[in-house]
Design an enzyme around this catalytic site. Structure first.
Site, mmCIF file in Angstrom:
data_model
loop_
_atom_site.group_PDB
_atom_site.id
_atom_site.type_symbol
_atom_site.label_atom_id
_atom_site.label_comp_id
_atom_site.label_asym_id
_atom_site.label_seq_id
_atom_site.Cartn_x
_atom_site.Cartn_y
_atom_site.Cartn_z
ATOM 1 N N LYS A 162 -2.981 118.558 30.484
ATOM 2 C CA LYS A 162 -3.604 117.611 31.354
ATOM 3 C C LYS A 162 -5.244 118.126 31.567
ATOM 4 O O LYS A 162 -5.550 119.499 31.694
ATOM 5 C CB LYS A 162 -2.918 117.629 32.822
ATOM 6 C CG LYS A 162 -1.781 117.027 32.843
ATOM 7 C CD LYS A 162 -1.758 115.385 32.748
ATOM 8 C CE LYS A 162 -0.416 114.671 32.981
ATOM 9 N NZ LYS A 162 -0.457 113.533 33.211
ATOM 10 N N ASP A 190 -4.119 114.533 27.945
ATOM 11 C CA ASP A 190 -4.144 113.288 28.828
ATOM 12 C C ASP A 190 -5.288 113.564 29.899
ATOM 13 O O ASP A 190 -5.299 114.308 30.649
ATOM 14 C CB ASP A 190 -2.718 113.265 29.456
ATOM 15 C CG ASP A 190 -2.623 112.056 30.404
ATOM 16 O OD1 ASP A 190 -3.624 111.256 30.538
ATOM 17 O OD2 ASP A 190 -1.542 111.775 31.022
ATOM 18 N N GLU A 218 -4.478 110.667 25.602
ATOM 19 C CA GLU A 218 -4.096 109.639 26.566
ATOM 20 C C GLU A 218 -5.314 109.332 27.591
ATOM 21 O O GLU A 218 -5.906 109.875 28.129
ATOM 22 C CB GLU A 218 -3.110 110.352 26.968
ATOM 23 C CG GLU A 218 -1.992 109.296 27.930
ATOM 24 C CD GLU A 218 -0.746 109.774 28.180
ATOM 25 O OE1 GLU A 218 -0.173 110.493 27.379
ATOM 26 O OE2 GLU A 218 0.061 109.336 29.201
ATOM 27 N N LYS A 267 6.008 103.262 30.281
ATOM 28 C CA LYS A 267 6.788 103.801 31.537
ATOM 29 C C LYS A 267 7.630 102.783 32.047
ATOM 30 O O LYS A 267 7.112 101.621 32.525
ATOM 31 C CB LYS A 267 5.826 104.544 32.183
ATOM 32 C CG LYS A 267 5.319 105.763 31.830
ATOM 33 C CD LYS A 267 4.496 106.486 32.668
ATOM 34 C CE LYS A 267 3.629 107.643 32.017
ATOM 35 N NZ LYS A 267 2.299 107.948 32.715
HETATM 36 MG MG MG Z 1 -0.518 109.565 31.233
#
Ligand code: MG
Length: 363
Positions: A162, A190, A218, A267
């Site tokens: 992240k 991401d 991402e 998702k």
């Molecule tokens: Mg994501």
């Protein structure tokens, strides 16, 4: 097999370490669980995490979506009426995708039980095992490097890093992590919408110059800026994966038509469940766009449903299903087996969930 009752509850599971992204910081999972009861005694299980920062849903809104809309749409209906049931579920309230996903997976669970087949076989049956990446939360670079070493020691080959809080540190974060873990582990990053398009290209170029070798990036830019997303896709050599920009099959169609991203992250909580996810995978197959199957911070009921879908479809080539392994204990009985990166899909009828310890029912 007729639906007789819908019971809602809360499932709680503390995380091993706090989960931090550019959007939020969380230290435990507290999800709404749904049990759909039938006249045959079969029970279907679903789960919805309240991920307000992404889907706009809260515990209260998920419960209200069931009580005010979903329950009256499904109670009394026959599970064998699958397609009509799922279309009506999708029509009974707009948005509220996590609440719908919880209901959708419980219905698929029951449909599999009715015809005595595991859901992954019902949907396609492409594989039995998958390997998930693991999330490295965004923190100061040295802490992230230590977390990355710990993950690699536990056997993870793919790190999902992240980034996007204090952008000036993002290149250093990746340099430190790559130095710490060496060349072998794959690194995907991401940004959770944190960068401007030009910033994204500049940061990605810098990372490439430092030989960090990224597998993909991402959601580099804000979700509604498809032109910006396309700018990054066209101007960086790092493949771009759309996450927050793609909720529905219609969003996926837009990405494919405009070639705004190279890949799509599906998702269940964004698209409203397996029924809509299958539309995205069909579209992606036609367009030759590979998909990741990801999850929010979810426990095993809903991630298990995602595993069934992931094991069904070849076009899903990347797996970010680390929700259950981020928890200190697993309160869910049955379902797929999670052993760090290795996930083996359940072969029981339906989705294979047998029950939940310590569920707190809601009246
Ligand atoms: Mg994501």
């Amino acid at each position: 097999m007729k639906i007789t009752d819908v019971k809602l509850g809360i499932l709680r599971a503390p995380l091993r370490v706090p989960f931090k992204t550019a959007l939020r910081s969380v230290d435990s999972i507290e999800d709404v669980v749904v049990e759909i009861h039938t006249d045959t005694g079969n029970v279907g299980y679903g789960e919805a995490p309240p991920t307000g920062a992404i889907t706009g849903e809260t515990t209260g809104s998920i419960i209200a979506a069931f009580k005010d809309h979903i329950n009256k749409t499904i109670i009394g209906r026959d599970i064998d009426d699958l397609e009509n049931l799922l279309i009506d579920l999708n029509k009974c309230i707009v948005k509220n995708t996590s609440a719908k996903a919880a209901c959708d997976m419980a219905i698929y669970d029951l449909y599999g039980q009715l015809y005595k087949i595991p859901v992954h076989k019902l949907l396609g049956s492409s594989r039995k095992n998958i390997e998930t990446d693991i999330t490295i939360s965004v923190n100061p670079p040295d802490i992230m490097a230590a977390d990355a070493i710990y993950a690699v020691e536990k056997g993870y080959d793919v790190l999902k890093v992240k980034v996007g809080i204090d952008h000036s540190l993002d290149v250093e974060r990746l340099v430190k992590i790559r130095e710490a873990v060496g060349d072998k582990p794959k690194i995907r990053i991401d940004a959770n919408q944190a960068w401007t398009p030009k910033e994204a290209v500049r940061i990605l170029d810098k990372m490439q110059e430092n030989l960090i070798d990224l597998e993909l990036v991402e959601q580099p830019v804000i979700y509604h800026d498809l032109e910006g997303l396309k700018y990054v896709t066209d101007n960086s050599t790092v493949p771009v994966l759309a996450d927050e920009s793609v909720f529905s099959p219609e969003d996926a169609l837009e990405i494919v038509k405009t070639k705004s991203a190279d890949m799509i992250n599906i998702k269940l909580m964004k698209c409203g469940g397996i029924y809509n996810a299958l539309k995205i995978t069909s579209l992606a197959e036609l367009a030759g766009v590979e998909c990741m199957l990801g999850c929010m911070l979810e426990a095993k009921i809903s991630v298990n449903a995602a595993v069934h879908l992931a094991c069904a479809k070849q076009i899903i080539t990347k797996f970010d299903l680390d929700g259950p392994i981020l928890c200190t204990h697993d309160p869910v009985i049955g379902g797929s087996v999670f052993e760090e990166k290795d996930i083996t899909v359940s072969n029981d009828y339906g989705l294979g969930i047998k029950g939940i310890e310590d569920i707190e029912y809601i009246d």
